[in-house]
Enzyme design. Structure first.
Site, short mmCIF file in Angstrom:
data_model
loop_
_atom_site.label_atom_id
_atom_site.label_comp_id
_atom_site.label_asym_id
_atom_site.label_seq_id
_atom_site.Cartn_x
_atom_site.Cartn_y
_atom_site.Cartn_z
N ASN A 1 -48.10 -35.34 8.51
CA ASN A 1 -47.01 -35.86 8.08
C ASN A 1 -46.33 -35.35 6.81
OD1 ASN A 1 -44.84 -37.75 7.49
ND2 ASN A 1 -45.77 -39.22 6.98
N LYS B 1 -44.05 -35.61 5.38
CA LYS B 1 -43.09 -36.29 4.63
C LYS B 1 -41.91 -35.70 4.10
CE LYS B 1 -46.17 -39.56 3.39
NZ LYS B 1 -47.01 -41.10 2.72
N HIS C 1 -43.63 -46.44 9.51
CA HIS C 1 -44.83 -46.00 8.21
C HIS C 1 -44.30 -46.94 7.16
CE1 HIS C 1 -45.93 -43.99 5.63
NE2 HIS C 1 -46.61 -43.21 5.94
N GLU D 1 -44.05 -45.97 4.17
CA GLU D 1 -42.74 -45.80 3.81
C GLU D 1 -41.63 -46.98 4.28
OE1 GLU D 1 -43.80 -42.05 3.22
OE2 GLU D 1 -45.70 -43.13 1.67
N GLU E 1 -52.48 -47.30 8.70
CA GLU E 1 -52.82 -46.51 7.61
C GLU E 1 -52.65 -47.68 6.54
OE1 GLU E 1 -50.57 -42.65 7.91
OE2 GLU E 1 -49.22 -44.28 7.69
N GLY F 1 -50.98 -41.73 -0.45
CA GLY F 1 -50.78 -40.61 -1.69
C GLY F 1 -51.22 -41.82 -2.50
N SER G 1 -55.51 -41.34 2.36
CA SER G 1 -55.41 -40.20 1.40
C SER G 1 -57.13 -39.73 2.31
CB SER G 1 -55.94 -40.68 0.55
OG SER G 1 -55.53 -41.46 -0.58
P1 PGA Z 1 -51.83 -39.82 2.61
O1 PGA Z 1 -50.66 -40.06 3.16
O2 PGA Z 1 -52.53 -38.76 3.28
O3 PGA Z 1 -51.25 -38.66 1.65
O4 PGA Z 1 -52.59 -40.63 2.20
C1 PGA Z 1 -51.06 -40.58 4.71
C2 PGA Z 1 -49.31 -40.87 5.28
O5 PGA Z 1 -48.99 -41.19 4.71
O6 PGA Z 1 -49.23 -40.63 6.49
#
Ligand code: PGA
Length: 257
Positions: free
Chosen positions: A9, A11, A100, A102, A172, A178, A217
């Site tokens: 992803n 983003k 997601h 976010e 997640e 992140g 992460s």
């Molecule tokens: P990250 O993001 O691996 O940077 O923690 C995962 C995601 O948001 O899908």
């Protein structure tokens, strides 16, 4: 045997130049490591939607799929700025992230909208990757299971078994996205097992065949211990999917299980 999936992803990161360089390097490394010949591994890349069409051309002649990061809950019409499911299909998308954290947090996406988005995707034979996960506060308050079960149930309680067989779930934990803080393999396994049991209440064969990815992460150092868990069928990778070496090592590690 359940399908193993590694989805990157990106983003809101990248550019045309970045994507071109990334793909040239990734295809080379993937060929060296025989990642693209592994019959039980599906690699998916999810750039921003404006780059999907170009990405589709770049992954041609490989079995890498492309995914969108979001879709409109509407079919077509006066919805300025939105991208419909049929448009994603036109660009060659086979997958789309839905819900997601976010989007749930920053764009106030609700479970109802998520159901509508899944419905739009299924109409166009695009496979939804349903993202679920609890916040740190919810985990600390002992609500992690309830929150995640509720998010899963909002979708699995709505569609029939045949439709649901097209879904993939990504667990997640919001506190791990992140932040560099990964759930321990045991914490992740426990939640994946819960999700599978919850789905089994609808259909045991559906639960058995459902790929459940872990995200938050994931990197080349922690991937192996996560993927070794019985109910973890791959990863949804954010930051580490922007680095060819890191992403290819993550893909390599899932093949071993
Ligand atoms: P990250 O993001 O691996 O940077 O923690 C995962 C995601 O948001 O899908």
């Amino acid at each position: 045997m359940r399908r193993k999936i590694i989805a990157g992803n990106w983003k809101m990161n990248g550019s045309l130049d970045f994507m071109q360089d990334f793909m040239a390097d990734f295809k080379k490394v993937a060929a060296e490591k025989a990642l693209l010949d592994a019959s039980n591994l599906q690699i998916i890349l999810s750039p921003p939607s404006v780059f999907l069409h170009k990405m589709k051309l770049l992954v041609s002649e490989s079995n890498i799929d492309i995914a969108a990061q979001n879709v409109s809950s509407y079919e077509s019409g006066a919805y300025t700025g939105e991208v419909s499911s049929s448009m994603l299909l036109d660009t060659g998308c086979k997958w789309c992230l839905v819900g997601h954290s976010e989007r749930r947090t920053l764009f106030s996406e609700t479970d109802n909208e998520i159901v509508e988005k899944v419905e739009q995707l299924l109409k166009n034979n695009i496979q939804p990757i349903l993202c679920v996960g609890e916040t740190l506060k919810e985990r600390e308050n002992g609500q992690a299971n309830t929150v995640v079960e509720h998010q899963v149930e909002a979708v699995f309680g709505y569609f029939d078994e045949q439709a649901l067989s097209n879904l993939v779930v990504a667990y997640e934990p919001v506190w791990a996205i992140g932040t560099g803080k990964t759930a321990s393999p045991e914490q992740a396994q426990e939640m994946h097992k819960n999700i599978r049991s919850r789905v089994a209440e609808h259909s045991s064969s559906l639960a058995e065949s459902l790929s459940i990815l872990y995200g938050g992460s994931v990197n080349a150092s922690n991937a192996q211990s996560l993927f070794a868990q019985k109910d973890i069928d791959g990863g949804l990778v954010g930051g580490a999917s922007l680095k060819v070496d890191e992403f290819s090592l993550i893909c390599e590690q899932v093949i071993n299980f």
